[in-house]
Design a protein around this motif. Sequence first.
Motif, PDB file in Angstrom:
ATOM      1  N   ARG A 118       0.801  -1.221   0.000  1.00  0.00           N
ATOM      2  CA  ARG A 118       0.000   0.000   0.000  1.00  0.00           C
ATOM      3  C   ARG A 118       0.836   1.275   0.000  1.00  0.00           C
ATOM      4  N   CYS A 119       2.118   1.172   0.293  1.00  0.00           N
ATOM      5  CA  CYS A 119       2.988   2.350   0.242  1.00  0.00           C
ATOM      6  C   CYS A 119       4.374   1.928  -0.229  1.00  0.00           C
ATOM      7  N   LYS A 120       5.233   2.899  -0.462  1.00  0.00           N
ATOM      8  CA  LYS A 120       6.547   2.628  -1.041  1.00  0.00           C
ATOM      9  C   LYS A 120       7.492   1.895  -0.108  1.00  0.00           C
ATOM     10  N   LEU A 121       7.159   1.801   1.189  1.00  0.00           N
ATOM     11  CA  LEU A 121       8.021   1.051   2.099  1.00  0.00           C
ATOM     12  C   LEU A 121       8.070  -0.429   1.733  1.00  0.00           C
ATOM     13  N   SER A 122       7.067  -0.889   1.007  1.00  0.00           N
ATOM     14  CA  SER A 122       7.033  -2.306   0.638  1.00  0.00           C
ATOM     15  C   SER A 122       8.184  -2.669  -0.298  1.00  0.00           C
ATOM     16  N   HIS A 123       8.781  -1.679  -0.956  1.00  0.00           N
ATOM     17  CA  HIS A 123       9.835  -1.973  -1.924  1.00  0.00           C
ATOM     18  C   HIS A 123      11.128  -2.452  -1.254  1.00  0.00           C
ATOM     19  N   GLY A 124      11.372  -1.992  -0.024  1.00  0.00           N
ATOM     20  CA  GLY A 124      12.649  -2.325   0.601  1.00  0.00           C
ATOM     21  C   GLY A 124      12.552  -3.197   1.830  1.00  0.00           C
ATOM     22  N   ARG A 125      11.361  -3.396   2.333  1.00  0.00           N
ATOM     23  CA  ARG A 125      11.231  -4.200   3.546  1.00  0.00           C
ATOM     24  C   ARG A 125      11.311  -5.684   3.233  1.00  0.00           C
ATOM     25  N   LYS A 126      11.609  -6.452   4.274  1.00  0.00           N
ATOM     26  CA  LYS A 126      11.643  -7.907   4.128  1.00  0.00           C
ATOM     27  C   LYS A 126      10.333  -8.521   4.592  1.00  0.00           C
ATOM     28  N   GLN A 127       9.815  -8.038   5.743  1.00  0.00           N
ATOM     29  CA  GLN A 127       8.595  -8.598   6.305  1.00  0.00           C
ATOM     30  C   GLN A 127       7.684  -7.486   6.806  1.00  0.00           C
ATOM     31  N   VAL A 128       6.397  -7.764   6.798  1.00  0.00           N
ATOM     32  CA  VAL A 128       5.430  -6.909   7.482  1.00  0.00           C
ATOM     33  C   VAL A 128       5.487  -7.265   8.969  1.00  0.00           C
ATOM     34  N   VAL A 129       5.707  -6.260   9.818  1.00  0.00           N
ATOM     35  CA  VAL A 129       5.791  -6.482  11.267  1.00  0.00           C
ATOM     36  C   VAL A 129       4.465  -6.012  11.868  1.00  0.00           C
ATOM     37  N   PHE A 130       3.562  -6.939  12.057  1.00  0.00           N
ATOM     38  CA  PHE A 130       2.181  -6.609  12.434  1.00  0.00           C
ATOM     39  C   PHE A 130       2.062  -6.177  13.890  1.00  0.00           C
ATOM     40  N   GLY A 131       2.508  -7.008  14.796  1.00  0.00           N
ATOM     41  CA  GLY A 131       2.376  -6.746  16.227  1.00  0.00           C
ATOM     42  C   GLY A 131       2.636  -8.027  16.989  1.00  0.00           C
ATOM     43  N   ASP A 132       2.731  -7.917  18.308  1.00  0.00           N
ATOM     44  CA  ASP A 132       3.091  -9.092  19.102  1.00  0.00           C
ATOM     45  C   ASP A 132       2.545  -8.930  20.510  1.00  0.00           C
ATOM     46  N   GLY A 133       2.016 -10.013  21.064  1.00  0.00           N
ATOM     47  CA  GLY A 133       1.564  -9.979  22.448  1.00  0.00           C
ATOM     48  C   GLY A 133       0.179 -10.549  22.640  1.00  0.00           C
ATOM     49  N   SER A 134      -0.400 -10.236  23.782  1.00  0.00           N
ATOM     50  CA  SER A 134      -1.706 -10.767  24.158  1.00  0.00           C
ATOM     51  C   SER A 134      -2.839  -9.968  23.521  1.00  0.00           C
ATOM     52  N   PRO A 135      -3.793 -10.631  22.852  1.00  0.00           N
ATOM     53  CA  PRO A 135      -4.942  -9.914  22.287  1.00  0.00           C
ATOM     54  C   PRO A 135      -5.822  -9.276  23.363  1.00  0.00           C
ATOM     55  N   ARG A 136      -5.649  -9.721  24.603  1.00  0.00           N
ATOM     56  CA  ARG A 136      -6.439  -9.168  25.712  1.00  0.00           C
ATOM     57  C   ARG A 136      -5.554  -8.378  26.687  1.00  0.00           C
ATOM     58  N   ALA A 137      -4.482  -7.825  26.169  1.00  0.00           N
ATOM     59  CA  ALA A 137      -3.543  -7.075  27.009  1.00  0.00           C
ATOM     60  C   ALA A 137      -4.222  -5.854  27.627  1.00  0.00           C
ATOM     61  N   ARG A 138      -3.849  -5.539  28.856  1.00  0.00           N
ATOM     62  CA  ARG A 138      -4.358  -4.343  29.527  1.00  0.00           C
ATOM     63  C   ARG A 138      -3.499  -3.127  29.221  1.00  0.00           C
ATOM     64  N   VAL A 139      -2.295  -3.355  28.723  1.00  0.00           N
ATOM     65  CA  VAL A 139      -1.427  -2.246  28.347  1.00  0.00           C
ATOM     66  C   VAL A 139      -0.881  -2.519  26.953  1.00  0.00           C
ATOM     67  N   MET A 140      -0.892  -1.474  26.114  1.00  0.00           N
ATOM     68  CA  MET A 140      -0.420  -1.584  24.740  1.00  0.00           C
ATOM     69  C   MET A 140       0.677  -0.561  24.510  1.00  0.00           C
ATOM     70  N   PHE A 141       1.833  -1.020  24.043  1.00  0.00           N
ATOM     71  CA  PHE A 141       2.952  -0.137  23.719  1.00  0.00           C
ATOM     72  C   PHE A 141       2.957   0.115  22.214  1.00  0.00           C
ATOM     73  N   ILE A 142       3.105   1.380  21.846  1.00  0.00           N
ATOM     74  CA  ILE A 142       3.110   1.756  20.433  1.00  0.00           C
ATOM     75  C   ILE A 142       4.406   2.491  20.121  1.00  0.00           C
ATOM     76  N   GLY A 143       5.141   1.969  19.144  1.00  0.00           N
ATOM     77  CA  GLY A 143       6.380   2.590  18.707  1.00  0.00           C
ATOM     78  C   GLY A 143       6.242   3.201  17.333  1.00  0.00           C
ATOM     79  N   GLU A 144       7.374   3.448  16.719  1.00  0.00           N
ATOM     80  CA  GLU A 144       7.427   4.192  15.457  1.00  0.00           C
ATOM     81  C   GLU A 144       7.326   3.280  14.238  1.00  0.00           C
ATOM     82  N   ALA A 145       8.319   2.428  14.046  1.00  0.00           N
ATOM     83  CA  ALA A 145       8.378   1.545  12.884  1.00  0.00           C
ATOM     84  C   ALA A 145       9.434   0.475  13.147  1.00  0.00           C
ATOM     85  N   PRO A 146       9.402  -0.634  12.425  1.00  0.00           N
ATOM     86  CA  PRO A 146      10.411  -1.675  12.631  1.00  0.00           C
ATOM     87  C   PRO A 146      11.809  -1.198  12.238  1.00  0.00           C
TER      88      PRO A 146
END
Length: 292
Positions: A118-146
Motif C-alpha cells: 500500500r505504500c513505497k516502504l514495501s519496496h525495501g522491507r523484508k517482512q510486514v511487522v504486524f504486532g506481538d503480544g496478548s490480544p487481551r492485554a491491559r497495556v499496549m505499547f506503540i512505537g514508530e516503525a520496525p
Amino acid sequence: MPCGVDVTRACRLWMQHVVDTHGGDLPLRPPGDLTIGAPSLGDVVAEHEASAPQPTTSPTSQDRTSIRATIPATSDDRVPGAVEPAMVPTAAAPVAPAAADPALSLAALREHIGVCTRCKLSHGRKQVVFGDGSPRARVMFIGEAPGFHEDQQGLPFVGAAGQLLDKIIENAMGLKRADTYIANVNKCRPPENREPEPDEVAACLPFLRQQVQIIRPAVIVCLGRVASSNLLGTSLPMRALRGRALTYEGIPVVVTWHPAYLLRTPSAKRETWDDIKRVNRLLGLPERPPVS
C-alpha cells in the motif's frame, strides 16, 4: 403485514377456505409444522393485495449516500493545540466487531493486510511487522516503525531497544512481555531507519487504530514523538506531552521516551521511570523499584 391489508377480512377468507376444503376433519400436524394442505395466510394476503387497486405512483426513496470512513479523533480532553489527524481511507481495512474474539479479529486483520504493497516502504522491507503480544492485554505499547532486527524476524522491538523495553516491562511493571501488546505506527521498515513519511503513515495508521479498537487496552503507552504525534494527532513536542493526562478513544495515554532514545541518553531513564509509575497507577499495579 403490508400496509392497506384488511387483516380481519384476510383471516376470514383463509379460515373459510380451510373449512370448505377439510370440513370437520382438519388433519393434525406435529408441532411446528404449518403445512395443512391449504393456502397460508400469506398466500391469501398476497391474493388480496393482487386484487386491490394499486397506487398510481411509487413512494420516492432517498438517494443512498456513500459512507466516507475517517480516522477517529482523540477525545474532547485532547492536548490543547493538537491538530486533527489526517483523513485517510479505511474502507479497505474493515474493523472487526467489538464483541468478536480479539485473537480472531487480529488474525483477520493480519490476513487482510497480507503482503502489503500500500505504500513505497514495501519496496525495501523484508517482512510486514504486524504486532506481538496478548490480544487481551491491559497495556499496549506503540512505537514508530520496525528496525533492522524487527524486519528480519517479523516481530516488533526485538533489537537492543526491544531488549530494554522488555526490562522495563519486567522490572518496572512486574509483567511479562507476553502480558502486553506491542505494535508500531508503521508495519514496514523505512530505509536506513528514517522516520516514516506522511504518505506512509497515512497508508498504515488505520491498521494501528484497528488494533487498538480490537484490543481495547486499559492504558496505551506511546514510545517517542512519532508514535505520540500520529496516534494523538498533535504536533506538540515530547516534553509538552509527557506527564499530561491524555486519552485516545477514551483510553488513557501515557507518553514516554522511546527505548532507542534511552540507549543514547541514559539520563532520561529517570523520566521514563516516572512515566511508567503513572502507567502502573492506572493499571492498579504495585510500586516497583526503578529500572537500573
